[in-house]
Design an enzyme around this catalytic site. Sequence first.
Site, PDB file in Angstrom:
ATOM      1  N   TYR A  32      42.801  33.667  39.914  1.00  0.00           N
ATOM      2  CA  TYR A  32      42.670  32.273  38.596  1.00  0.00           C
ATOM      3  C   TYR A  32      41.658  33.432  37.558  1.00  0.00           C
ATOM      4  O   TYR A  32      41.111  34.114  37.856  1.00  0.00           O
ATOM      5  CB  TYR A  32      41.815  30.636  38.975  1.00  0.00           C
ATOM      6  CG  TYR A  32      40.579  31.282  38.717  1.00  0.00           C
ATOM      7  CD1 TYR A  32      40.142  31.055  40.277  1.00  0.00           C
ATOM      8  CD2 TYR A  32      39.810  30.346  37.815  1.00  0.00           C
ATOM      9  CE1 TYR A  32      39.098  31.275  40.322  1.00  0.00           C
ATOM     10  CE2 TYR A  32      37.986  30.803  38.197  1.00  0.00           C
ATOM     11  CZ  TYR A  32      37.531  30.468  39.268  1.00  0.00           C
ATOM     12  OH  TYR A  32      36.577  30.434  39.360  1.00  0.00           O
ATOM     13  N   ARG A  51      40.994  41.848  34.058  1.00  0.00           N
ATOM     14  CA  ARG A  51      40.784  41.417  35.440  1.00  0.00           C
ATOM     15  C   ARG A  51      42.458  40.770  36.664  1.00  0.00           C
ATOM     16  O   ARG A  51      41.572  40.966  37.595  1.00  0.00           O
ATOM     17  CB  ARG A  51      39.566  40.143  35.043  1.00  0.00           C
ATOM     18  CG  ARG A  51      39.207  40.107  36.658  1.00  0.00           C
ATOM     19  CD  ARG A  51      37.609  39.151  36.204  1.00  0.00           C
ATOM     20  NE  ARG A  51      38.162  37.736  35.252  1.00  0.00           N
ATOM     21  CZ  ARG A  51      36.774  37.191  35.515  1.00  0.00           C
ATOM     22  NH1 ARG A  51      35.247  37.669  36.113  1.00  0.00           N
ATOM     23  NH2 ARG A  51      37.124  36.116  34.712  1.00  0.00           N
ATOM     24  N   ARG A 100      54.675  27.293  56.629  1.00  0.00           N
ATOM     25  CA  ARG A 100      53.062  27.573  57.201  1.00  0.00           C
ATOM     26  C   ARG A 100      53.115  28.850  57.884  1.00  0.00           C
ATOM     27  O   ARG A 100      53.991  28.126  58.569  1.00  0.00           O
ATOM     28  CB  ARG A 100      52.499  26.591  57.249  1.00  0.00           C
ATOM     29  CG  ARG A 100      51.046  26.488  56.739  1.00  0.00           C
ATOM     30  CD  ARG A 100      50.020  25.677  58.006  1.00  0.00           C
ATOM     31  NE  ARG A 100      48.741  26.464  57.582  1.00  0.00           N
ATOM     32  CZ  ARG A 100      47.614  26.654  59.026  1.00  0.00           C
ATOM     33  NH1 ARG A 100      49.028  27.349  59.951  1.00  0.00           N
ATOM     34  NH2 ARG A 100      46.558  27.102  58.840  1.00  0.00           N
ATOM     35  N   LYS A 150      38.403  37.479  41.716  1.00  0.00           N
ATOM     36  CA  LYS A 150      38.584  35.461  41.428  1.00  0.00           C
ATOM     37  C   LYS A 150      39.636  35.433  41.665  1.00  0.00           C
ATOM     38  O   LYS A 150      40.431  34.673  41.191  1.00  0.00           O
ATOM     39  CB  LYS A 150      38.690  35.408  39.644  1.00  0.00           C
ATOM     40  CG  LYS A 150      38.122  34.687  39.082  1.00  0.00           C
ATOM     41  CD  LYS A 150      37.829  34.794  37.962  1.00  0.00           C
ATOM     42  CE  LYS A 150      37.685  33.326  37.327  1.00  0.00           C
ATOM     43  NZ  LYS A 150      36.250  32.553  37.458  1.00  0.00           N
ATOM     44  N   GLU A 182      24.417  36.204  42.160  1.00  0.00           N
ATOM     45  CA  GLU A 182      25.556  35.812  40.727  1.00  0.00           C
ATOM     46  C   GLU A 182      24.797  34.051  41.007  1.00  0.00           C
ATOM     47  O   GLU A 182      24.555  32.937  41.882  1.00  0.00           O
ATOM     48  CB  GLU A 182      26.723  36.061  40.573  1.00  0.00           C
ATOM     49  CG  GLU A 182      27.571  35.355  41.663  1.00  0.00           C
ATOM     50  CD  GLU A 182      28.414  36.051  41.534  1.00  0.00           C
ATOM     51  OE1 GLU A 182      29.162  36.336  39.934  1.00  0.00           O
ATOM     52  OE2 GLU A 182      29.538  36.407  42.670  1.00  0.00           O
TER      53      GLU A 182
HETATM   54  N1  PLP Z   1      30.851  34.849  38.643  1.00  0.00           N
HETATM   55  C1  PLP Z   1      31.536  34.026  39.084  1.00  0.00           C
HETATM   56  C2  PLP Z   1      31.601  33.693  40.527  1.00  0.00           C
HETATM   57  C3  PLP Z   1      31.738  32.872  38.558  1.00  0.00           C
HETATM   58  O1  PLP Z   1      33.206  31.892  39.195  1.00  0.00           O
HETATM   59  C4  PLP Z   1      32.343  33.370  37.171  1.00  0.00           C
HETATM   60  C5  PLP Z   1      32.980  33.083  35.880  1.00  0.00           C
HETATM   61  O2  PLP Z   1      34.327  31.686  37.396  1.00  0.00           O
HETATM   62  C6  PLP Z   1      31.402  34.713  37.112  1.00  0.00           C
HETATM   63  C7  PLP Z   1      30.762  35.635  36.974  1.00  0.00           C
HETATM   64  C8  PLP Z   1      31.663  34.756  35.022  1.00  0.00           C
HETATM   65  O3  PLP Z   1      32.575  35.237  34.746  1.00  0.00           O
HETATM   66  P1  PLP Z   1      33.345  35.055  33.730  1.00  0.00           P
HETATM   67  O4  PLP Z   1      32.349  35.763  32.340  1.00  0.00           O
HETATM   68  O5  PLP Z   1      34.628  36.305  32.991  1.00  0.00           O
HETATM   69  O6  PLP Z   1      33.688  33.861  32.998  1.00  0.00           O
END
Ligand code: PLP
Length: 286
Positions: A32, A51, A100, A150, A182
């Site tokens: 996403y 990305r 599935r 992501k 993070e």
């Molecule tokens: N780290 C994680 C785990 C995230 O889910 C997100 C955004 O959803 C970010 C960092 C920040 O990324 P961005 O600046 O591209 O939104």
Amino acid sequence: MRTVYVNGDYLPETDAKISIFDRGFLMADGVYEVTSVLDGKLIDFDGHVARLERSLAELEMASPVTSEDLLEIHRALVARNGIEEGMVYLQITRGAPADRDFVFPDPDETPSSLVVFTQNKPGLADNPAAKKGMRVISIDDMRWGRRDIKTVQLLYPSMGKMMAKKAGADDAWMVQDGFVTEGTSNNAYIVKGGKIITRARSNDILHGITRAAVLRFAAEAQMEVEERNFTIAEAREADEAFITSASTFVMPVVEIDGVKLGDGTPGRVAPRLREIYLEESRKAAI
Ligand code: PLP
């Protein structure tokens, strides 16, 4: 009622449907992006699409549309839903095979699914939380090893937000082998002696699009940036801290595990970076 996009159609949100066999639903087999909207325009769209393409390639997943189509869909939804400030959420999953199965379906037989919808958030840029700052707690990072992709596997980050909420805080910073990775949905930074410190990019963190922009603006403003690991102990001793993400931009952090940073109010660096980021992003919005 909101108009959303599902696999080629613009529909009222209540008419939008995805199969129960969709691998996003059954296996979190999807990726996403969230792009913010200011003044009715898309912020950092090219970065988000780049990305997305990387996430898809890492998972050998096909995109059902081109990046030009994606821009058109984003703009159409922003216009149809009259979004001035808010977000556009995009999700691509490996589609819905006939049954599935752990094995990936043949992409020629099972096209990927694409869902896009808007979230209206008036006041996103003027968020009062930015003046007050956030409180975070630290938790173990128990996510999988490819956080640079992501994916829609957001159960642990979601649990992290709930742990924060139960502790009376706003969010959680995750810690692996003693070092902060993070935030649950954002990148994490500390500031010490005017220097901005944030973990370097690797498979351990998402390569934030806002992170890239903010580090670029910081360098342009002659601020010192150091990309390295830091601990929660070091963070508690920092002058300032903050997070970045597409939906929060730059948000000061004023408390970590109940310990106030400095005088417990946002310092100078984070609010300044927020200002620069908003100003520059609005200028470059498409
Ligand atoms: N780290 C994680 C785990 C995230 O889910 C997100 C955004 O959803 C970010 C960092 C920040 O990324 P961005 O600046 O591209 O939104």
